[in-house]
Scaffold this active site. Structure first.
Site, PDB file in Angstrom:
ATOM      1  N   ASP A  46       0.830  -1.204   0.000  1.00 19.01           N
ATOM      2  CA  ASP A  46       0.000   0.000   0.000  1.00 19.01           C
ATOM      3  C   ASP A  46       0.871   1.264   0.000  1.00 19.01           C
ATOM      4  O   ASP A  46       0.364   2.384  -0.086  1.00 19.01           O
ATOM      5  CB  ASP A  46      -1.008   0.005   1.158  1.00 19.01           C
ATOM      6  CG  ASP A  46      -0.344  -0.067   2.514  1.00 19.01           C
ATOM      7  OD1 ASP A  46       0.895  -0.204   2.582  1.00 19.01           O
ATOM      8  OD2 ASP A  46      -1.074   0.008   3.529  1.00 19.01           O
ATOM      9  N   GLU A  80      -2.226  -5.569   8.375  1.00 15.76           N
ATOM     10  CA  GLU A  80      -1.485  -5.056   9.536  1.00 15.76           C
ATOM     11  C   GLU A  80      -2.236  -5.344  10.830  1.00 15.76           C
ATOM     12  O   GLU A  80      -3.470  -5.279  10.870  1.00 15.76           O
ATOM     13  CB  GLU A  80      -1.268  -3.540   9.376  1.00 15.76           C
ATOM     14  CG  GLU A  80      -0.406  -3.194   8.165  1.00 15.76           C
ATOM     15  CD  GLU A  80      -0.125  -1.700   8.032  1.00 15.76           C
ATOM     16  OE1 GLU A  80      -0.497  -0.924   8.944  1.00 15.76           O
ATOM     17  OE2 GLU A  80       0.470  -1.310   7.004  1.00 15.76           O
ATOM     18  N   LYS A 129      -1.691  -9.318   2.488  1.00 14.27           N
ATOM     19  CA  LYS A 129      -1.028  -8.892   3.728  1.00 14.27           C
ATOM     20  C   LYS A 129      -1.941  -7.928   4.462  1.00 14.27           C
ATOM     21  O   LYS A 129      -2.631  -7.119   3.832  1.00 14.27           O
ATOM     22  CB  LYS A 129       0.315  -8.217   3.423  1.00 14.27           C
ATOM     23  CG  LYS A 129       0.995  -7.658   4.673  1.00 14.27           C
ATOM     24  CD  LYS A 129       2.431  -7.279   4.433  1.00 14.27           C
ATOM     25  CE  LYS A 129       2.639  -5.904   3.840  1.00 14.27           C
ATOM     26  NZ  LYS A 129       2.076  -4.792   4.658  1.00 14.27           N
ATOM     27  N   GLU A 140       8.236  -4.671  11.041  1.00 18.27           N
ATOM     28  CA  GLU A 140       8.709  -3.352  10.574  1.00 18.27           C
ATOM     29  C   GLU A 140       9.042  -2.454  11.764  1.00 18.27           C
ATOM     30  O   GLU A 140       8.267  -2.368  12.739  1.00 18.27           O
ATOM     31  CB  GLU A 140       7.628  -2.681   9.702  1.00 18.27           C
ATOM     32  CG  GLU A 140       8.054  -1.288   9.233  1.00 18.27           C
ATOM     33  CD  GLU A 140       7.185  -0.692   8.134  1.00 18.27           C
ATOM     34  OE1 GLU A 140       6.268  -1.377   7.645  1.00 18.27           O
ATOM     35  OE2 GLU A 140       7.435   0.473   7.777  1.00 18.27           O
TER      36      GLU A 140
HETATM   37  O1  KIV Z   1       3.370  -1.352   1.661  1.00 15.56           O
HETATM   38  C1  KIV Z   1       4.547  -1.699   1.806  1.00 15.56           C
HETATM   39  O2  KIV Z   1       5.419  -1.363   1.009  1.00 15.56           O
HETATM   40  C2  KIV Z   1       4.877  -2.526   2.957  1.00 15.56           C
HETATM   41  C3  KIV Z   1       6.316  -2.860   3.172  1.00 15.56           C
HETATM   42  C4  KIV Z   1       6.994  -1.682   3.712  1.00 15.56           C
HETATM   43  C5  KIV Z   1       6.482  -4.051   4.021  1.00 15.56           C
HETATM   44  O3  KIV Z   1       4.019  -2.877   3.701  1.00 15.56           O
END
Ligand code: KIV
Length: 303
Positions: A59, A130, A128, A197
């Site tokens: 994102d 969070e 993915k 992160e």
């Molecule tokens: O969106 C992204 O680029 C990420 C990475 C920093 C892991 O989530």
């Protein structure tokens, strides 16, 4: 090396398709896992051809491609659009798409409904999201819908306002305890990997030992099972001072500036295009055309 082991038209051996099993197996044999972001056909193709294991349509698209200040504004439609472009480019790497802010923080049912199109319509092989402990129910439901999930804890940019800024997480004992709890909860829920992160190296190392899922670090030190960086960061295309953990591997900005300035100068001086860069008429048509032009000129003189 046999001919069948070569990809058509290329000199390097064909690589096997990377799946979530390849990624998990790499942790078992302690082979470092590589991951980069990509958001379009050209860069995804280059990243894939370089042999990177996983490509994340992050994102961060919001910032590095669309020019927003944070990752918060990017929409489902924009994420799906760019995931499709990456899918068309990638043959070998595992393609993961980020669920955008607002698409999964509400009802779990809605989160599942938003995760599925990334696989069904855009061709991602995993999503993915969070958050740790508080996402366990959602992670299980997405997995029940047959979509592999990558977790993401520590400095989670979608929680920017709740964190009070982009701050390294897990710097005190309470923070460490929370991070370990989050990692273990995601691991038990069945994520195939976890992004760590903005986490102190020591904490990331502890979590990496503690969980079965491979940990993929970004600003989390070298003991993680793998590393991820934003593609635009490593080639100087982000127009912002880099974070401490970013290593520069090239200067695409300089390359592009130079190419664009040279094009401008060539057009303005009449040096581009040359005759060799122009199309020409076939011989016979040219002769016919010249004859017509000659007749026209003669007529004009005879008036
Ligand atoms: O969106 C992204 O680029 C990420 C990475 C920093 C892991 O989530």
């Amino acid at each position: 090396m046999s001919i069948t082991s070569l990809r058509e038209g290329q000199g390097s051996p064909a690589r096997s398709k990377i799946t979530i099993l390849t990624i998990q197996e790499k942790k078992q044999r302690q082979a470092p896992i590589t991951c980069l972001t990509a958001y379009d056909y050209a860069t995804a193709r280059l990243v894939d051809e370089a042999g990177i294991d996983m490509i994340l349509v992050g994102d961060t698209l919001s910032q590095v491609v669309l020019g927003y200040e944070s990752t918060l504004p990017v929409t489902m439609e924009e994420m799906l659009h760019h995931t499709r472009a990456v899918r068309r480019a990638v043959k070998t790497a595992l393609v993961i798409a980020d669920l955008p802010f607002g698409s999964y923080q509400g009802e779990a049912k809605e989160g599942v409904a938003n995760a599925v199109p990334f696989v069904k319509e855009a061709g991602a092989e995993a999503v993915k999201l969070e958050g740790g402990d508080r996402r366990v129910d959602l992670v299980r439901r997405i997995l029940d819908a047959e979509v592999p999930v990558m977790g993401h804890i520590g400095l989670t940019p979608q929680s920017l306002h709740k964190m009070g800024g982009y701050k390294v997480q897990g710097k005190d004992l309470t923070g460490i305890e929370r991070l370990v709890k989050d990692a273990v909860a995601l691991d038990r829920a069945g994520v195939f990997s976890i992004v760590l992160e903005g986490v102190p190296r020591e904490v990331a190392a502890m979590i990496t030992r503690e969980v079965a899922a491979p940990t993929i670090g970004i600003g989390a030190g070298p003991e993680c099972d793998g590393q991820v960086l934003v593609f635009h960061d490593i080639v100087n295309l982000t127009f912002a001072p880099p974070a401490k953990f970013v290593r520069s591997y090239g200067d695409a900005a300089a390359l592009i500036r130079n190419a664009v300035s040279q094009f401008k100068a060539d057009v303005e001086s009449g040096g581009y295009p040359s005759d060799a860069e122009s199309y020409h008429l076939p011989k016979e048509t040219r002769a016919d055309l010249e004859a017509i032009l000659r007749r026209k000129t003669m007529k004009a003189y005879s008036r």
